[in-house]
Motif scaffolding. Sequence first.
Motif, PDB file in Angstrom:
ATOM      1  N   SER A  99     -59.444 -18.090 -12.428  1.00 53.80           N
ATOM      2  CA  SER A  99     -60.130 -17.942 -13.466  1.00 53.80           C
ATOM      3  C   SER A  99     -59.933 -16.729 -14.341  1.00 53.80           C
ATOM      4  CB  SER A  99     -61.254 -18.787 -13.775  1.00 53.80           C
ATOM      5  OG  SER A  99     -62.003 -18.201 -12.925  1.00 53.80           O
ATOM      6  N   LYS A 115     -53.107 -18.340 -24.353  1.00 51.74           N
ATOM      7  CA  LYS A 115     -51.738 -18.990 -23.954  1.00 51.74           C
ATOM      8  C   LYS A 115     -50.935 -18.583 -22.940  1.00 51.74           C
ATOM      9  CE  LYS A 115     -47.226 -19.787 -26.228  1.00 51.74           C
ATOM     10  NZ  LYS A 115     -46.427 -19.659 -27.344  1.00 51.74           N
ATOM     11  N   PHE A 145     -52.796 -19.725 -19.645  1.00 54.35           N
ATOM     12  CA  PHE A 145     -52.918 -21.231 -19.567  1.00 54.35           C
ATOM     13  C   PHE A 145     -51.691 -21.490 -18.902  1.00 54.35           C
ATOM     14  CE2 PHE A 145     -55.867 -23.080 -22.963  1.00 54.35           C
ATOM     15  CZ  PHE A 145     -56.662 -22.813 -22.470  1.00 54.35           C
ATOM     16  N   HIS A 172     -57.768 -27.235 -27.937  1.00 54.25           N
ATOM     17  CA  HIS A 172     -57.169 -26.496 -26.610  1.00 54.25           C
ATOM     18  C   HIS A 172     -58.172 -27.372 -25.713  1.00 54.25           C
ATOM     19  CE1 HIS A 172     -55.562 -23.567 -29.136  1.00 54.25           C
ATOM     20  NE2 HIS A 172     -55.159 -22.784 -27.808  1.00 54.25           N
ATOM     21  N   SER A 173     -57.268 -27.477 -24.307  1.00 51.61           N
ATOM     22  CA  SER A 173     -57.793 -28.379 -23.416  1.00 51.61           C
ATOM     23  C   SER A 173     -59.312 -27.652 -22.887  1.00 51.61           C
ATOM     24  CB  SER A 173     -56.963 -27.962 -21.967  1.00 51.61           C
ATOM     25  OG  SER A 173     -57.488 -28.528 -20.873  1.00 51.61           O
ATOM     26  N   MET A 179     -59.751 -25.920 -19.245  1.00 46.10           N
ATOM     27  CA  MET A 179     -58.831 -24.754 -19.136  1.00 46.10           C
ATOM     28  C   MET A 179     -59.734 -23.853 -19.933  1.00 46.10           C
ATOM     29  SD  MET A 179     -56.551 -25.349 -16.839  1.00 46.10           S
ATOM     30  CE  MET A 179     -55.808 -23.853 -17.265  1.00 46.10           C
ATOM     31  N   LEU A 180     -60.155 -24.165 -20.890  1.00 47.79           N
ATOM     32  CA  LEU A 180     -60.881 -23.217 -21.953  1.00 47.79           C
ATOM     33  C   LEU A 180     -62.740 -23.329 -22.047  1.00 47.79           C
ATOM     34  CD1 LEU A 180     -60.823 -20.603 -23.948  1.00 47.79           C
ATOM     35  CD2 LEU A 180     -60.436 -22.440 -25.788  1.00 47.79           C
TER      36      LEU A 180
END
Length: 251
Positions: free
Chosen positions: A51, A70, A73, A107-108, A111-112
């Motif tokens: 991360s 982006k 990811f 956005h996921s 993941m964010l």
Amino acid sequence: GFIHAQTSPDARAVFEKMKNGICTGHYNDSTMGRDQINEYLTLIKNAGFKSIRYFNESGRPAGYAAGVIKDAFSKGLVVNLCMFSYHKDKEGYVANWKAIAEFYKDHSEDMLVFEMINEPRLSPKLTDRAQVMDWINSAVTEIRKISPNRILLINGPDWESPAMLEQYVNPTYLTYNVNGTAFANDKNVFGAIHHYEPGGYTMPKEKRNTLADFPAWKTIVTNPLDIAAKWSQLWKKPVVLTEWGAQNNLK
């Protein structure tokens, strides 16, 4: 943090990835270039990090970090998008977060994540601790209206110490309630802390220090972490240490 205290399965998965993360700074497409960003993130990925913590400078457009996110990811890196300080007023801070939440709403969520504000004391306008929490509370309210399940890292005032987490990150100061989701039952809130101890060693002034200059350094380090652990147990939420380290003053 106590991973099993968090009851959201998605949050548990994100927390596992955030255990091995790195702060990456303020760069963006215009200051670093996409090729360099990709190379940098590849190095981070290859080094074993899972991360990154990236600063979204206050007042920047909502999509300021879109290119970096982006690229991160694409390498499987979770992104902690942290608001940097310096906001001029509460209205601007809240509006900034609302715009960011709207921009990234699709956005996921695994993941964010969003970290509410980096070291509020850096901002001349945020020296009052209750005021800091009022700003954060209002921003969380707007984010939760848009993204009910987005993971939020919430810190206390000043320099994000565990003591500030204990005193201020609680229902007394976080009074938001959006469709029944309030601080106490919000399954997607993590505590956030910084830890630069012993201060004279991690941030020396005018002379070079060693740990030998701080005989009680072990308890100086562990006592604040115990405070964070107790907060985690009390509120059943994990804690993420988003900054720590030491500087080497060679004077």
